[in-house]
Design an enzyme around this catalytic site. Structure first.
Site, PDB file in Angstrom:
ATOM      1  N   SER A   1       9.795   7.186  -5.364  1.00  0.00           N
ATOM      2  CA  SER A   1      10.049   6.649  -6.701  1.00  0.00           C
ATOM      3  C   SER A   1       9.351   5.312  -6.911  1.00  0.00           C
ATOM      4  O   SER A   1       9.058   4.942  -8.033  1.00  0.00           O
ATOM      5  CB  SER A   1      11.548   6.558  -6.978  1.00  0.00           C
ATOM      6  OG  SER A   1      12.271   6.366  -5.799  1.00  0.00           O
TER       7      SER A   1
ATOM      8  N   LYS B   1       2.801   3.626   3.851  1.00  0.00           N
ATOM      9  CA  LYS B   1       3.560   3.600   2.609  1.00  0.00           C
ATOM     10  C   LYS B   1       3.122   2.369   1.838  1.00  0.00           C
ATOM     11  O   LYS B   1       3.235   1.254   2.347  1.00  0.00           O
ATOM     12  CB  LYS B   1       5.052   3.529   2.975  1.00  0.00           C
ATOM     13  CG  LYS B   1       5.991   3.656   1.833  1.00  0.00           C
ATOM     14  CD  LYS B   1       7.397   3.908   2.365  1.00  0.00           C
ATOM     15  CE  LYS B   1       8.390   4.056   1.270  1.00  0.00           C
ATOM     16  NZ  LYS B   1       9.657   4.637   1.737  1.00  0.00           N
TER      17      LYS B   1
ATOM     18  N   GLU C   1       4.958   5.987  11.624  1.00  0.00           N
ATOM     19  CA  GLU C   1       4.604   7.153  12.426  1.00  0.00           C
ATOM     20  C   GLU C   1       4.333   8.310  11.466  1.00  0.00           C
ATOM     21  O   GLU C   1       5.083   8.511  10.505  1.00  0.00           O
ATOM     22  CB  GLU C   1       5.835   7.462  13.299  1.00  0.00           C
ATOM     23  CG  GLU C   1       5.766   8.718  14.071  1.00  0.00           C
ATOM     24  CD  GLU C   1       7.056   8.907  14.910  1.00  0.00           C
ATOM     25  OE1 GLU C   1       7.989   8.069  14.832  1.00  0.00           O
ATOM     26  OE2 GLU C   1       7.108   9.893  15.633  1.00  0.00           O
TER      27      GLU C   1
ATOM     28  N   ASP D   1      22.122   8.286   2.806  1.00  0.00           N
ATOM     29  CA  ASP D   1      21.423   9.256   1.952  1.00  0.00           C
ATOM     30  C   ASP D   1      20.754  10.316   2.821  1.00  0.00           C
ATOM     31  O   ASP D   1      19.575  10.645   2.625  1.00  0.00           O
ATOM     32  CB  ASP D   1      20.411   8.533   1.047  1.00  0.00           C
ATOM     33  CG  ASP D   1      19.920   9.412  -0.096  1.00  0.00           C
ATOM     34  OD1 ASP D   1      20.587  10.430  -0.403  1.00  0.00           O
ATOM     35  OD2 ASP D   1      18.866   9.092  -0.686  1.00  0.00           O
TER      36      ASP D   1
END
Ligand code: ATP
Length: 318
Positions: free
Chosen positions: A44, A63, A113, A158
């Site tokens: 998101s 990321k 990773e 989560d």
């Protein structure tokens, strides 16, 4: 807190063969040391890309988070939680490893990773369901990983199949710690109080525990609830609480309203019935789940949960 702009320090020890003296060289790793490749997926507020170390050729998942967007969306807090949590869990086998963090003017970078076998939801979807051998194999790793993070004072909050990645050997790697809760250590006992209840968070409708919906409080037992939902899904192909919209899903969760599909193995029914219990105090904990008959052939003490080759994936047949 972030590594120097565009750089992370790596200390390399080099022993001089003649003198025997160890010299410590500080090498600064930065974005320039990686070649970025294809996009692996979008979150998101992030994009994940394949990256390769120019030096070693080793693959990573990077990321990339846009700083301006994070600030505008008030998500900085979650990114820091994710980083701090991954750093706390960095020696766990079932947790995605965070190698480096960098930043430049525009973005933050997490060098993670690389898990080339995708996420666990895709596996369940591809095969429709998983047979008992596969269910034992994957659920044992998921459970052991949950146990590990609880021991380290982390509640994930989560856990769901999309957040369970699979590495090159089909070993489980939990990810997405942006909504995790880090519990502080008790100074006198040197243990983490996992019963410390935390407020104000909603996970994912299908895997959320009733206590969160009821009084908006959760402790570590919410991760076991999610584990029960995932184990159910392995056999049934769909999570136990699923409705046409979130509101109806929440209703089902609160009433613990679910039904086993025809031919659902009795032994797994027995375990799930003791996990999907509304009152978290009466719900099994990780240790009790490990001791259940479903895991009678699983040794959680000798590392075999992680060292055994994965069974061939096949769907569950009645
Ligand atoms: P959100 O943060 O919104 O819940 P997300 O968890 O999907 O979304 P990311 O963690 O940013 O967000 O990941 C986006 C996608 O990138 C994932 O769905 C997955 O397909 C891929 N991905 C993430 N991490 C890795 C990794 N370590 N190895 C391989 N693929 C990854």
């Amino acid at each position: 807190e972030w590594a120097e702009r565009g750089a992370a320090k790596i200390v390399k020890e080099v022993v001089n063969p003649e003198t025997g003296v160890t010299a410590r060289h500080v090498i600064k790793k930065g974005i320039k040391d990686f070649k970025f490749g294809e996009v692996l997926g979008d979150g998101s507020y992030s994009t994940v890309m394949l990256a390769r170390s120019i030096d070693s050729g080793k693959k990573y998942a990077v990321k990339v988070l846009n700083k301006e967007y994070l600030i505008r969306q008030k998500k900085v807090k979650y990114v820091n939680i994710e980083k701090n949590t991954l750093q706390r869990l960095n020696d766990g086998r079932g947790i995605i490893k965070l190698y480096f963090t960098f930043q430049d003017e525009a973005s933050l970078y997490f060098l993670l990773e690389y898990a080339p076998n995708g996420d666990f939801l895709s596996v369940i979807k591809k095969y429709g369901s998983l047979n008992q051998d596969c269910s034992v194999y994957y659920s044992a790793q998921i459970l052991d990983a949950i146990d590990y993070l609880h021991q380290k004072g982390v509640i994930h909050r989560d856990i769901k199949p999309e957040n369970i990645l699979l590495d090159k050997d089909m070993k489980v790697k939990l990810t997405d710690f942006g909504t995790a809760k880090l519990v502080e250590k008790d100074e006198t006992t040197q243990t983490y109080n996992l019963l410390e209840r935390s407020k104000s968070f909603v996970g994912t409708a299908e895997y959320v525990s009733p206590e969160l919906l009821n009084d908006n409080y959760v402790d570590y037992k919410c991760d076991i609830w999610a584990f029960g939902c995932i184990l159910f899904q392995m056999i049934a192909g769909k999570p136990p609480f699923k409705a046409t919209n979130e509101y109806l899903t929440f209703q089902k969760v609160m009433k613990v309203q679910y039904a086993f599909t025809a031919g659902f193995p009795l032994i797994i029914r027995d375990l799930i019935k003791q996990i999907l219990v509304k009152n978290p105090e009466q719900r099994l904990d990780t240790l009790q789940v490990k001791k259940h008959h479903f895991f009678k052939d699983t040794n959680f003490h000798d590392g075999s949960v992680w060292d055994t080759d994965p069974p061939e994936i096949a769907p569950y047949k009645i």
